[in-house]
Scaffold this motif. Structure first.
Motif, short mmCIF file in Angstrom:
data_model
loop_
_atom_site.label_atom_id
_atom_site.label_comp_id
_atom_site.label_asym_id
_atom_site.label_seq_id
_atom_site.Cartn_x
_atom_site.Cartn_y
_atom_site.Cartn_z
N SER A 34 0.82 -1.30 0.11
CA SER A 34 0.14 -0.10 -0.07
C SER A 34 1.03 1.19 -0.08
O SER A 34 2.03 1.00 0.24
CB SER A 34 -0.88 0.22 1.27
N PRO A 35 0.46 2.45 -0.27
CA PRO A 35 1.37 3.71 -0.58
C PRO A 35 1.92 3.86 1.22
O PRO A 35 2.82 4.18 1.09
CB PRO A 35 0.06 4.94 -0.64
N GLN A 36 0.99 3.59 2.17
CA GLN A 36 1.51 3.66 3.57
C GLN A 36 2.79 2.68 3.82
O GLN A 36 3.65 3.14 4.29
CB GLN A 36 0.62 3.60 4.58
N GLU A 37 2.52 1.50 3.45
CA GLU A 37 3.69 0.49 3.56
C GLU A 37 4.73 0.97 2.88
O GLU A 37 5.92 0.80 3.43
CB GLU A 37 3.27 -0.83 3.21
N SER A 38 4.70 1.29 1.39
CA SER A 38 5.95 1.92 0.57
C SER A 38 6.63 2.96 1.40
O SER A 38 7.97 2.95 1.50
CB SER A 38 5.50 2.34 -0.76
N GLU A 39 5.68 3.89 1.80
CA GLU A 39 6.27 4.99 2.36
C GLU A 39 7.08 4.65 3.70
O GLU A 39 8.25 5.25 4.10
CB GLU A 39 5.42 6.21 2.77
N GLU A 40 6.76 3.70 4.46
CA GLU A 40 7.25 3.56 5.72
C GLU A 40 8.43 2.78 5.38
O GLU A 40 9.59 2.74 6.24
CB GLU A 40 6.29 2.39 6.60
N GLU A 41 8.66 1.88 4.51
CA GLU A 41 9.87 1.17 4.24
C GLU A 41 10.83 2.08 3.77
O GLU A 41 12.01 1.91 3.87
CB GLU A 41 9.41 0.07 3.05
N ILE A 42 10.37 3.07 2.73
CA ILE A 42 11.46 4.04 2.14
C ILE A 42 12.01 4.77 3.29
O ILE A 42 13.20 5.03 3.51
CB ILE A 42 10.64 4.78 1.14
N LEU A 43 10.99 5.41 4.25
CA LEU A 43 11.49 6.20 5.36
C LEU A 43 12.63 5.29 6.28
O LEU A 43 13.55 5.73 6.91
CB LEU A 43 10.37 6.68 6.32
N THR A 44 12.34 4.10 6.67
CA THR A 44 13.20 3.07 7.18
C THR A 44 14.49 3.00 6.76
O THR A 44 15.31 2.91 7.52
CB THR A 44 12.34 1.72 7.65
N GLU A 45 14.44 2.79 5.46
CA GLU A 45 15.62 2.71 4.96
C GLU A 45 16.39 4.03 4.62
O GLU A 45 17.67 3.93 4.89
CB GLU A 45 15.49 2.09 3.35
N ILE A 46 15.89 5.25 4.52
CA ILE A 46 16.54 6.43 4.64
C ILE A 46 17.24 6.39 5.88
O ILE A 46 18.27 6.96 6.05
CB ILE A 46 15.64 7.38 4.31
N ASP A 47 16.51 6.33 7.07
CA ASP A 47 17.00 6.14 8.44
C ASP A 47 18.11 5.51 8.71
O ASP A 47 19.11 5.96 9.28
CB ASP A 47 15.78 5.90 9.27
N GLU A 48 17.96 4.16 8.16
CA GLU A 48 19.12 3.17 8.12
C GLU A 48 20.56 3.92 7.42
O GLU A 48 21.64 4.05 8.02
CB GLU A 48 19.13 1.82 7.45
N HIS A 49 20.42 4.57 6.36
CA HIS A 49 21.45 5.25 5.64
C HIS A 49 21.84 6.42 6.46
O HIS A 49 23.20 6.63 6.40
CB HIS A 49 20.90 5.51 4.29
N LEU A 50 20.89 7.36 6.93
CA LEU A 50 21.33 8.40 7.79
C LEU A 50 22.24 7.89 8.87
O LEU A 50 23.04 8.77 9.26
CB LEU A 50 20.38 9.22 8.16
#
Length: 89
Positions: A34-50
């Motif tokens: 879902s759009p919410q799940e996609s956004e959550e996964e993307i934000l989680t990956e961004i946090d890991e990279h940060l």
């Protein structure tokens, strides 16, 4: 990876982002996030990279601190990395 065949679409997926093993699944077995799940996964990956960037910046700060810069072993290591040894066979 998306491959068309006479039975419909087939998707090639990596088991994990660090894997080289590809598994192939028919379109019927793929469930879109879902759009919410996609956004959550993307934000989680961004946090890991940060977090990884922050850790690397901290390591660089340690390497460039006066205590490390004045360390003779560190200076020798830096000098060797600036002047690589070329070996001939």
């Amino acid at each position: 990876m998306r491959i068309a065949n006479c039975f419909g679409w087939q998707y090639g997926l990596l088991r994990s982002k660090n894997s080289k093993d590809i598994i192939y699944l028919p379109e019927s077995e793929i469930q879109q996030l879902s759009p919410q799940e996609s956004e959550e996964e993307i934000l989680t990956e961004i946090d890991e990279h940060l977090n990884q960037v922050a850790m690397l910046q901290a390591q660089l700060g340690i390497l460039h601190s006066p205590q490390v810069k004045n360390n003779l072993a560190w200076q020798n290591l830096l000098e060797r990395s600036r002047n690589p040894v070329i070996l001939s066979l």
